[in-house]
Scaffold this active site. Structure first.
Site, mmCIF file in Angstrom:
data_model
loop_
_atom_site.group_PDB
_atom_site.id
_atom_site.type_symbol
_atom_site.label_atom_id
_atom_site.label_comp_id
_atom_site.label_asym_id
_atom_site.label_seq_id
_atom_site.Cartn_x
_atom_site.Cartn_y
_atom_site.Cartn_z
ATOM 1 C CG ASN A 28 4.279 37.284 26.919
ATOM 2 O OD1 ASN A 28 3.511 38.172 26.541
ATOM 3 N ND2 ASN A 28 4.135 36.653 28.084
ATOM 4 C CD1 TRP A 29 7.347 42.122 23.043
ATOM 5 C CD2 TRP A 29 6.174 43.711 21.985
ATOM 6 N NE1 TRP A 29 8.125 42.610 22.025
ATOM 7 C CE2 TRP A 29 7.439 43.585 21.355
ATOM 8 C CE3 TRP A 29 5.267 44.649 21.492
ATOM 9 C CZ2 TRP A 29 7.810 44.361 20.263
ATOM 10 C CZ3 TRP A 29 5.633 45.419 20.385
ATOM 11 C CH2 TRP A 29 6.893 45.278 19.788
ATOM 12 C CE LYS A 30 5.847 38.372 30.742
ATOM 13 N NZ LYS A 30 6.321 37.930 32.031
ATOM 14 C CG HIS A 115 1.911 33.956 30.989
ATOM 15 N ND1 HIS A 115 2.133 34.583 32.195
ATOM 16 C CD2 HIS A 115 3.094 33.960 30.338
ATOM 17 C CE1 HIS A 115 3.410 34.959 32.249
ATOM 18 N NE2 HIS A 115 4.009 34.596 31.136
ATOM 19 C CD GLU A 117 3.169 37.706 33.806
ATOM 20 O OE1 GLU A 117 2.769 38.175 32.732
ATOM 21 O OE2 GLU A 117 4.381 37.585 34.098
ATOM 22 C CD GLU A 185 6.744 31.580 30.451
ATOM 23 O OE1 GLU A 185 7.621 32.300 29.961
ATOM 24 O OE2 GLU A 185 5.585 31.966 30.632
ATOM 25 N N GLY A 191 10.609 37.238 35.302
ATOM 26 C CA GLY A 191 10.882 38.638 35.633
ATOM 27 C C GLY A 191 11.734 38.844 36.876
ATOM 28 C CB SER A 231 14.972 35.354 34.152
ATOM 29 O OG SER A 231 14.156 36.018 35.102
ATOM 30 N N GLY A 252 10.198 37.074 27.693
ATOM 31 C CA GLY A 252 9.384 38.214 28.096
ATOM 32 C C GLY A 252 10.124 39.517 27.853
ATOM 33 N N GLY A 253 10.672 40.078 28.915
ATOM 34 C CA GLY A 253 11.315 41.395 28.859
ATOM 35 C C GLY A 253 12.324 41.561 27.732
HETATM 36 P P1 13P Z 1 10.631 37.304 31.476
HETATM 37 O O1 13P Z 1 11.466 36.814 30.311
HETATM 38 O O2 13P Z 1 10.492 38.800 31.492
HETATM 39 O O3 13P Z 1 11.089 36.715 32.768
HETATM 40 O O4 13P Z 1 9.145 36.749 31.228
HETATM 41 C C1 13P Z 1 8.965 35.415 30.912
HETATM 42 C C2 13P Z 1 7.570 35.208 30.506
HETATM 43 O O5 13P Z 1 6.668 35.286 31.318
HETATM 44 C C3 13P Z 1 7.296 34.933 29.076
HETATM 45 O O6 13P Z 1 5.998 34.470 28.875
#
Ligand code: 13P
Length: 269
Positions: A28-30, A115, A117, A185, A191, A231, A252-253
């Site tokens: 997930n590149w957000k 998600h 967010e 999650e 993050g 994470s 994510g990251g």
């Molecule tokens: P991180 O891996 O950056 O913590 O993000 C997780 C995430 O929200 C994937 O959807």
């Protein structure tokens, strides 16, 4: 509640043996990336060789603006492209929104819904998430349905009840297993560098598995893939995917760089 990437009790287990479902790793590149960043996708495609392709599914979800470009860039790589959100309706007066059908039209095969967010930024509720999952089903996409408790909810001992409520209220009753993926999650792990203990992940995933069987029937419920996210890094991925009922990871990251993403996926070799 958190640890720094060590599961001493789990090191004897073979990661790929923790699940009988075909593993899935989703990136997930957000709200990150650019046309130039699609070079990372090309590099991922090169690293996603036949041996790995035969073992796992790989999905990358770039920002909405880059879904069509990514779908073109991913042709022939074995990587599937998803979006991070969709509208519940097929079309209409919804300025700025994109339907699941439109995503399918530009080459996406998956879409993330719910998600945390989006639950926070847009006040999305379980009913909204359910409607989006239904939209994904209608459009022939795979819904990656995300849920998880906040830090306050975990500290209040409510993590399990929150996850159960989110699952019950957001999973459509007739969703076929091949179109549904659950991403657990914990909000406090996203993050932050914090990751739940293996025991906590195992407890929540077992609970999700049991509830999926009750909601969708024993057979379909056992086939739905349940991913852990929050994470995930090359340093902790192997231990996480060794946990029972962890059918893959939601990254994510660490999905922004081909090297990290491929290292994580590569634990399934
Ligand atoms: P991180 O891996 O950056 O913590 O993000 C997780 C995430 O929200 C994937 O959807």
């Amino acid at each position: 509640m958190s640890f720094s990437g060590r599961f001493p009790l789990l090191l004897k287990k073979e990661p790929a043996m923790s699940s009988k479902n075909r593993p899935l790793v989703v990136g997930n590149w957000k709200m990150n990336g650019s046309r130039a960043a699609l070079g990372e996708l090309v590099a991922m495609g090169k690293g996603f060789d036949g041996a790995l392709r035969s073992k796992i599914d790989l999905v990358l979800c770039p920002p909405m603006t880059h879904v069509a470009l990514a779908a073109q860039a991913a042709v022939g790589t074995g990587i599937s492209i998803g979006a991070q959100n969709c509208h519940a309706k097929v079309s209409g007066a919804h300025t700025g929104d994109v339907s699941a059908e439109m995503l399918a039209d530009i080459g996406a095969t998956a879409v993330m819904v719910g998600h945390s967010e989006r639950r926070t930024d847009y006040k999305e509720k379980d009913a909204d998430v359910r409607a989006k999952a239904e939209a994904a089903q209608r459009a022939g996409l795979m819904a990656v349905l995300c849920l998880g408790e906040t830090k306050a909810e975990r500290e209040a001992g409510k993590a399990l009840s929150v996850v159960r409520r989110q699952l019950k209220d957001s999973v459509p009753a007739n969703m076929p297993a091949h179109q549904l993926v659950i991403g657990y999650e914990p909000v406090w792990a996203i993050g932050t560098g914090l990751v739940p203990t293996a025991k906590d992940v195992e407890e929540v995933h077992a609970l999700i598995r049991g509830d999926l069987k009750r909601l969708l029937g024993k057979e379909e419920g056992s086939k739905v893939r349940i991913l852990y996210g929050g994470s995930v890094k090359p340093s902790n991925a192997a231990e996480l995917l060794a946990v029972d009922n962890v059918d893959g990871l939601l990254v994510g990251g660490a999905s922004l760089k081909a090297e990290d993403f491929l290292t994580i996926a590569g634990f399934y070799r």
